[in-house]
Design an enzyme around this catalytic site. Structure first.
Site, PDB file in Angstrom:
ATOM      1  N   ASP A 197       0.829  -1.212   0.000  1.00 56.23           N
ATOM      2  CA  ASP A 197       0.000   0.000   0.000  1.00 56.23           C
ATOM      3  C   ASP A 197       0.859   1.256   0.000  1.00 56.23           C
ATOM      4  O   ASP A 197       0.600   2.222  -0.724  1.00 56.23           O
ATOM      5  CB  ASP A 197      -0.918   0.004   1.228  1.00 56.23           C
ATOM      6  N   LYS A 241      -9.110  -3.726   9.684  1.00 53.10           N
ATOM      7  CA  LYS A 241      -8.134  -4.816   9.800  1.00 53.10           C
ATOM      8  C   LYS A 241      -7.383  -4.828  11.128  1.00 53.10           C
ATOM      9  O   LYS A 241      -6.960  -5.879  11.600  1.00 53.10           O
ATOM     10  CB  LYS A 241      -7.127  -4.748   8.646  1.00 53.10           C
TER      11      LYS A 241
HETATM   12  P1  ADP Z   1      -8.454   0.163   4.563  1.00 52.23           P
HETATM   13  O1  ADP Z   1      -8.793  -1.106   3.843  1.00 52.23           O
HETATM   14  O2  ADP Z   1      -9.258   1.322   4.047  1.00 52.23           O
HETATM   15  O3  ADP Z   1      -6.992   0.445   4.626  1.00 52.23           O
HETATM   16  P2  ADP Z   1      -8.225  -0.313   7.433  1.00 52.23           P
HETATM   17  O4  ADP Z   1      -9.067  -1.245   8.215  1.00 52.23           O
HETATM   18  O5  ADP Z   1      -6.812  -0.707   7.246  1.00 52.23           O
HETATM   19  O6  ADP Z   1      -8.970  -0.089   6.055  1.00 52.23           O
HETATM   20  O7  ADP Z   1      -8.253   1.138   8.119  1.00 52.23           O
HETATM   21  C1  ADP Z   1      -9.470   1.843   8.279  1.00 52.23           C
HETATM   22  C2  ADP Z   1      -9.363   2.873   9.392  1.00 52.23           C
HETATM   23  O8  ADP Z   1      -8.616   4.027   8.957  1.00 52.23           O
HETATM   24  C3  ADP Z   1     -10.698   3.461   9.791  1.00 52.23           C
HETATM   25  O9  ADP Z   1     -11.385   2.640  10.716  1.00 52.23           O
HETATM   26  C4  ADP Z   1     -10.317   4.820  10.404  1.00 52.23           C
HETATM   27  O10 ADP Z   1      -9.874   4.679  11.751  1.00 52.23           O
HETATM   28  C5  ADP Z   1      -9.126   5.207   9.560  1.00 52.23           C
HETATM   29  N1  ADP Z   1      -9.549   6.172   8.509  1.00 52.23           N
HETATM   30  C6  ADP Z   1      -9.739   5.917   7.202  1.00 52.23           C
HETATM   31  N2  ADP Z   1     -10.120   7.055   6.536  1.00 52.23           N
HETATM   32  C7  ADP Z   1     -10.151   8.039   7.450  1.00 52.23           C
HETATM   33  C8  ADP Z   1     -10.465   9.450   7.398  1.00 52.23           C
HETATM   34  N3  ADP Z   1     -10.840  10.059   6.270  1.00 52.23           N
HETATM   35  N4  ADP Z   1     -10.374  10.164   8.541  1.00 52.23           N
HETATM   36  C9  ADP Z   1     -10.010   9.565   9.692  1.00 52.23           C
HETATM   37  N5  ADP Z   1      -9.707   8.258   9.808  1.00 52.23           N
HETATM   38  C10 ADP Z   1      -9.786   7.495   8.706  1.00 52.23           C
HETATM   39  P1  NG1 Z   2      -5.718  -3.041   3.296  1.00 51.33           P
HETATM   40  O1  NG1 Z   2      -6.873  -3.703   2.718  1.00 51.33           O
HETATM   41  O2  NG1 Z   2      -5.408  -1.747   2.613  1.00 51.33           O
HETATM   42  O3  NG1 Z   2      -5.815  -2.790   4.774  1.00 51.33           O
HETATM   43  C1  NG1 Z   2      -3.790  -5.024   3.624  1.00 51.33           C
HETATM   44  C2  NG1 Z   2      -2.280  -4.810   3.845  1.00 51.33           C
HETATM   45  C3  NG1 Z   2      -1.450  -5.014   2.576  1.00 51.33           C
HETATM   46  C4  NG1 Z   2      -1.798  -6.324   1.898  1.00 51.33           C
HETATM   47  C5  NG1 Z   2      -3.329  -6.408   1.708  1.00 51.33           C
HETATM   48  C6  NG1 Z   2      -3.761  -7.731   1.109  1.00 51.33           C
HETATM   49  C7  NG1 Z   2      -1.474  -3.182   5.480  1.00 51.33           C
HETATM   50  C8  NG1 Z   2      -1.204  -1.763   5.768  1.00 51.33           C
HETATM   51  N1  NG1 Z   2      -2.026  -3.451   4.302  1.00 51.33           N
HETATM   52  O4  NG1 Z   2      -4.370  -3.943   2.924  1.00 51.33           O
HETATM   53  O5  NG1 Z   2      -0.066  -4.981   2.893  1.00 51.33           O
HETATM   54  O6  NG1 Z   2      -1.307  -7.428   2.628  1.00 51.33           O
HETATM   55  O7  NG1 Z   2      -4.023  -6.233   2.939  1.00 51.33           O
HETATM   56  O8  NG1 Z   2      -3.170  -7.920  -0.125  1.00 51.33           O
HETATM   57  O9  NG1 Z   2      -1.196  -4.040   6.301  1.00 51.33           O
HETATM   58 MG    MG Z   3      -5.480  -0.662   5.559  1.00 55.93          MG
END
Ligand code: ADP
Ligand code: NG1
Ligand code: MG
Length: 437
Positions: A197, A241
């Site tokens: 990412d 996640k």
């Molecule tokens: P993603 O697949 O989008 O990376 P994650 O589960 O890794 O999802 O992370 C999502 C978390 O990031 C949200 O629960 C929130 O805490 C934070 N987040 C994402 N977008 C925003 C935003 N615009 N403002 C504040 N926090 C955010």
């Molecule tokens: P997302 O879905 O953006 O939280 C996660 C991991 C990637 C990769 C993908 C699956 C982090 C920050 N991101 O992504 O490194 O393993 O899942 O391909 O851990």
């Molecule tokens: Mg993420």
């Protein structure tokens, strides 16, 4: 300095002007002075190669239009102040940059500001103390990447914080270093992910997807067939996640498999950390490594064989995807679609990281004429990416929106702007710095 490959400082153009102005107003009203500069980091869609980056295998994402923008200045005191344009995310304050590490480590839940703190703590680890001084920071952010939906909103936040600190203190490092520092920094949130990412966030260029290889980090342009269009559709099932055990469980299952297999083949088995390293040490191709792994794991929990099968076969699909993009065969879009379908089935059945609603969405997309559709990112909900052609994209997007509005998904999307739920996407530029004229 030679070959530093720094983050670009871009002119403010029409694509970003209005958003910078709106964030600028928010910054001014909260901090009573103007932001010094803006850092923008995009989300990404992974076209193929999920859950293999942390095993050391190459992936194929592209940056998307949706992004996180940070506006920043030094504060008048030593304090650190965050504000979010979206008021569902409350303001945060801490008395100094050095104290914010304690707030990050505090076990009081997964507040949004902790993603920014990850980036700040990660960046401060690599900047000499004398460059930092005693002044704190004011930060206003605006993110429009659908959160917890597989388009990497978390990494955009962490990476934008790293970039803000590094730019604020004029610490000159390359885009690759920024990506690796941000990947390490994000692990403070608790997920043991790879670096896909953050790598695409900093290294993306408009017009091409990227093959991203790890150890060492390297990117190669993947020029997509000119008549291929990728469409993102959101299942509206969120999965954070860092708040669930599933992601790290998968990482651990891969590590357990590596140890069991390596123990049967090498005295120095403890040095082998990933399936990718195992393959290198065995000196075998992906298929042969899978066969060796299956034999070594035959008396173990059968889940481990499923996970390894996904990793090795998905790694092969990524290389095949790149090869097809380089070829001139007339059926190449169909073949890309087939690989995407195989990838989704593997993530669903072998890696078990899909979600029944996401699987239904994949079926709906295929019924609307997609040539391929797969979950993207970590899964357990979130978005799919579907492949269609330039001639069909308008009809495909309209049909899919209609199916969502009228079919099984009508409850899930009833308060949504469908333009933000189903939308075509093109490979966009990676992270950049802006100054308001
Ligand atoms: P993603 O697949 O989008 O990376 P994650 O589960 O890794 O999802 O992370 C999502 C978390 O990031 C949200 O629960 C929130 O805490 C934070 N987040 C994402 N977008 C925003 C935003 N615009 N403002 C504040 N926090 C955010
Ligand atoms: P997302 O879905 O953006 O939280 C996660 C991991 C990637 C990769 C993908 C699956 C982090 C920050 N991101 O992504 O490194 O393993 O899942 O391909 O851990
Ligand atoms: Mg993420």
């Amino acid at each position: 300095m030679e070959n530093l490959d720094p983050i670009p400082i871009l002119e403010v153009d029409d694509t970003i002007k209005d958003r910078l102005a709106k964030l600028s107003d928010h910054f001014l009203s909260r901090f009573k002075h103007k932001a010094t500069f803006f850092a923008r980091v995009p989300g990404r869609v992974n076209l193929i190669g999920d859950h293999i980056d942390y095993s050391g295998y190459a992936v194929c994402p592209m940056a998307i239009e949706q992004d996180v923008i940070v506006a920043a200045s030094q504060s008048n005191d030593s304090g650190l102040y965050f504000t979010n344009l979206n008021n569902i995310y409350p303001d945060y304050h801490c008395k100094s940059l050095l104290d914010c590490r304690d707030d990050l480590m505090e076990s009081n839940g997964l507040q949004w500001y902790k993603y920014l703190l990850c980036g700040i703590v990660g960046a401060l680890e690599i900047i000499p103390q004398d460059k930092i001084g005693s002044k704190g920071l004011n930060i206003a952010i605006w993110g429009i990447i659908p959160p917890a939906s597989g388009l990497s909103s978390s990494s955009a936040l962490v990476s934008a914080a790293v970039l803000t600190i590094v730019h604020m203190y004029q610490h000159e490092i390359s885009r690759k270093e920024l990506a690796l520092i941000s990947a390490k920094a994000e692990r403070h949130i608790g997920t043991q992910g790879g670096a896909m990412d953050q790598a695409i966030a900093f290294l993306a260029t408009a017009g091409a997807a990227k093959l991203i290889e790890f150890n060492p980090l390297q990117t190669t342009d993947v020029i997509l067939p000119s008549d291929a269009v990728f469409v993102i559709a959101n299942s509206m099932v969120k999965c954070n996640k860092a708040a669930t055990l599933e992601f790290n469980t998968r990482v651990k299952e891969c590590k357990t498999a590596v140890q069991i297999i390596a123990k049967q083949h090498f005295d120095d088995w403890d040095d082998v950390k990933t399936l990718g390293e195992l393959q290198k040490k065995l000196g075998t191709n992906l298929l042969k490594t899978l066969k060796i792994s299956e034999a070594a794991l035959k008396n173990e929990n059968p889940i481990l064989i499923k996970r390894c099968q996904h990793v090795f076969e998905e790694a092969a699909r990524v290389l095949e995807f790149q090869k097809i993009c380089q070829s001139t065969k007339p059926d190449r879009i169909q073949r890309l679609g087939e690989l995407m379908n195989q990838s989704h089935k593997s993530l669903r059945d072998l890696y078990e990281c899909s979600h029944e609603i996401l699987d239904k969405l994949v079926d709906v997309a295929l019924n609307c004429g997609a040539l391929g559709a797969r979950l993207t990112g970590a899964g357990w909900g979130g978005c799919l990416v579907a492949l269609t052609t330039r001639n069909n994209v308008e009809k495909f997007v309209n049909d899919l929106r209609k199916q969502l509005r009228e079919g099984l998904f009508c409850e899930l999307v009833k308060n949504c702007d469908l333009k933000a739920v189903v939308f075509p996407t093109e490979p966009r530029q990676g992270a950049a710095i802006y100054y308001m004229p």
